[in-house]
Design a protein around this motif. Structure first.
Motif, PDB file in Angstrom:
ATOM      1  N   PHE A 154       0.837  -1.213   0.000  1.00  0.00           N
ATOM      2  CA  PHE A 154       0.000   0.000   0.000  1.00  0.00           C
ATOM      3  C   PHE A 154       0.871   1.263   0.000  1.00  0.00           C
ATOM      4  CE2 PHE A 154      -3.743  -2.433   2.135  1.00  0.00           C
ATOM      5  CZ  PHE A 154      -3.910  -3.174   0.983  1.00  0.00           C
ATOM      6  N   ILE A 167       2.593   1.270  -7.969  1.00  0.00           N
ATOM      7  CA  ILE A 167       1.693   0.164  -8.326  1.00  0.00           C
ATOM      8  C   ILE A 167       0.331   0.782  -8.619  1.00  0.00           C
ATOM      9  CG2 ILE A 167       0.457  -1.824  -7.353  1.00  0.00           C
ATOM     10  CD1 ILE A 167       2.919  -2.535  -5.822  1.00  0.00           C
ATOM     11  N   GLU A 217     -10.303  -0.267  -4.927  1.00  0.00           N
ATOM     12  CA  GLU A 217     -10.889  -1.609  -4.972  1.00  0.00           C
ATOM     13  C   GLU A 217      -9.879  -2.657  -4.520  1.00  0.00           C
ATOM     14  OE1 GLU A 217     -12.545  -2.404  -8.810  1.00  0.00           O
ATOM     15  OE2 GLU A 217     -13.761  -0.574  -8.787  1.00  0.00           O
ATOM     16  N   ILE A 222      -7.971  -5.997  -4.714  1.00  0.00           N
ATOM     17  CA  ILE A 222      -7.565  -6.742  -5.914  1.00  0.00           C
ATOM     18  C   ILE A 222      -8.182  -8.142  -5.950  1.00  0.00           C
ATOM     19  CG2 ILE A 222      -5.455  -7.868  -5.036  1.00  0.00           C
ATOM     20  CD1 ILE A 222      -4.063  -6.826  -7.616  1.00  0.00           C
ATOM     21  N   ASN A 235      -8.066  -5.596  10.092  1.00  0.00           N
ATOM     22  CA  ASN A 235      -7.250  -6.639  10.701  1.00  0.00           C
ATOM     23  C   ASN A 235      -5.947  -6.031  11.231  1.00  0.00           C
ATOM     24  OD1 ASN A 235      -8.969  -8.875  10.002  1.00  0.00           O
ATOM     25  ND2 ASN A 235      -8.297  -8.627   7.882  1.00  0.00           N
ATOM     26  N   VAL A 259      -1.205  -7.002   4.935  1.00  0.00           N
ATOM     27  CA  VAL A 259      -0.496  -5.787   4.502  1.00  0.00           C
ATOM     28  C   VAL A 259      -0.330  -4.863   5.715  1.00  0.00           C
ATOM     29  CG1 VAL A 259      -0.514  -3.811   2.945  1.00  0.00           C
ATOM     30  CG2 VAL A 259      -1.503  -5.991   2.191  1.00  0.00           C
TER      31      VAL A 259
HETATM   32  P1  AMP Z   1      -5.492  -7.806   5.243  1.00  0.00           P
HETATM   33  O1  AMP Z   1      -5.430  -9.290   5.315  1.00  0.00           O
HETATM   34  O2  AMP Z   1      -6.547  -7.211   6.124  1.00  0.00           O
HETATM   35  O3  AMP Z   1      -4.131  -7.185   5.449  1.00  0.00           O
HETATM   36  O4  AMP Z   1      -5.977  -7.442   3.772  1.00  0.00           O
HETATM   37  C1  AMP Z   1      -5.117  -7.105   2.727  1.00  0.00           C
HETATM   38  C2  AMP Z   1      -5.964  -6.952   1.497  1.00  0.00           C
HETATM   39  O5  AMP Z   1      -5.205  -6.283   0.512  1.00  0.00           O
HETATM   40  C3  AMP Z   1      -6.454  -8.264   0.864  1.00  0.00           C
HETATM   41  O6  AMP Z   1      -7.876  -8.276   0.815  1.00  0.00           O
HETATM   42  C4  AMP Z   1      -5.826  -8.241  -0.526  1.00  0.00           C
HETATM   43  O7  AMP Z   1      -6.681  -8.796  -1.518  1.00  0.00           O
HETATM   44  C5  AMP Z   1      -5.600  -6.755  -0.741  1.00  0.00           C
HETATM   45  N1  AMP Z   1      -4.550  -6.400  -1.697  1.00  0.00           N
HETATM   46  C6  AMP Z   1      -3.295  -6.885  -1.734  1.00  0.00           C
HETATM   47  N2  AMP Z   1      -2.596  -6.291  -2.730  1.00  0.00           N
HETATM   48  C7  AMP Z   1      -3.451  -5.407  -3.322  1.00  0.00           C
HETATM   49  C8  AMP Z   1      -3.325  -4.503  -4.407  1.00  0.00           C
HETATM   50  N3  AMP Z   1      -2.190  -4.370  -5.108  1.00  0.00           N
HETATM   51  N4  AMP Z   1      -4.407  -3.751  -4.747  1.00  0.00           N
HETATM   52  C9  AMP Z   1      -5.561  -3.871  -4.047  1.00  0.00           C
HETATM   53  N5  AMP Z   1      -5.725  -4.719  -3.019  1.00  0.00           N
HETATM   54  C10 AMP Z   1      -4.683  -5.480  -2.651  1.00  0.00           C
END
Ligand code: AMP
Length: 126
Positions: A11, A19, A34, A36, A97, A106
């Motif tokens: 992020f 990105i 959104e 991904i 989370n 993330v």
């Molecule tokens: P969390 O498990 O709460 O950290 O959620 C991380 C979220 O980030 C997940 O739902 C992934 O699908 C989303 N994610 C990871 N990389 C990207 C990206 N490049 N663009 C948009 N969403 C992403």
């Protein structure tokens, strides 16, 4: 208490424009885009632009301006996506989370806004 923010998280790269993302809303201190890998028809991530690891980090250390902006951004995303029950939407879930028990992938604070289908119970019993 100290928080270690990793500048190389995905992020942070989105915020630096390294990105691409599908932006839903951008404000002075926040960005919404959104997910991904959407878990439901509506799945938006709202992030602060500042370097915060988790919700507790943000709640403790962010400025009043950042907190206000972020809260309003979430409200605006709910409006944009049409999930607000008060406006005829069928509802949504907001999830942030933090850390290993919540399986945060993330390490940049984000709130998931998820809706557009029945989401079932909040937490599985296992
Ligand atoms: P969390 O498990 O709460 O950290 O959620 C991380 C979220 O980030 C997940 O739902 C992934 O699908 C989303 N994610 C990871 N990389 C990207 C990206 N490049 N663009 C948009 N969403 C992403």
């Amino acid at each position: 208490m100290s928080y270690n923010y990793d500048d190389n998280n995905i992020f942070a790269k989105i915020l630096r424009g390294e990105i691409p993302n599908k932006t839903v809303l951008e404000t002075d201190y926040s960005l919404a885009f959104e997910d991904i890998s959407p878990a439901a028809p509506v799945h938006i991530l709202v992030i602060p632009k500042g370097p915060y690891v988790s919700h507790d980090h943000f709640a403790i250390e962010a400025s009043d301006e950042e907190v206000l902006d972020y809260t309003r951004a979430i409200g605006e995303v709910c409006k944009i996506t049409g999930v607000q029950p008060s406006s005829g939407g069928s509802g949504f879930r907001s999830i942030a989370n933090a850390g290993q028990d919540a399986i945060q992938e993330v390490p940049h604070f984000h709130t998931h806004i998820i809706g557009g289908r029945n989401l079932g119970r909040m937490i599985s019993p296992n």
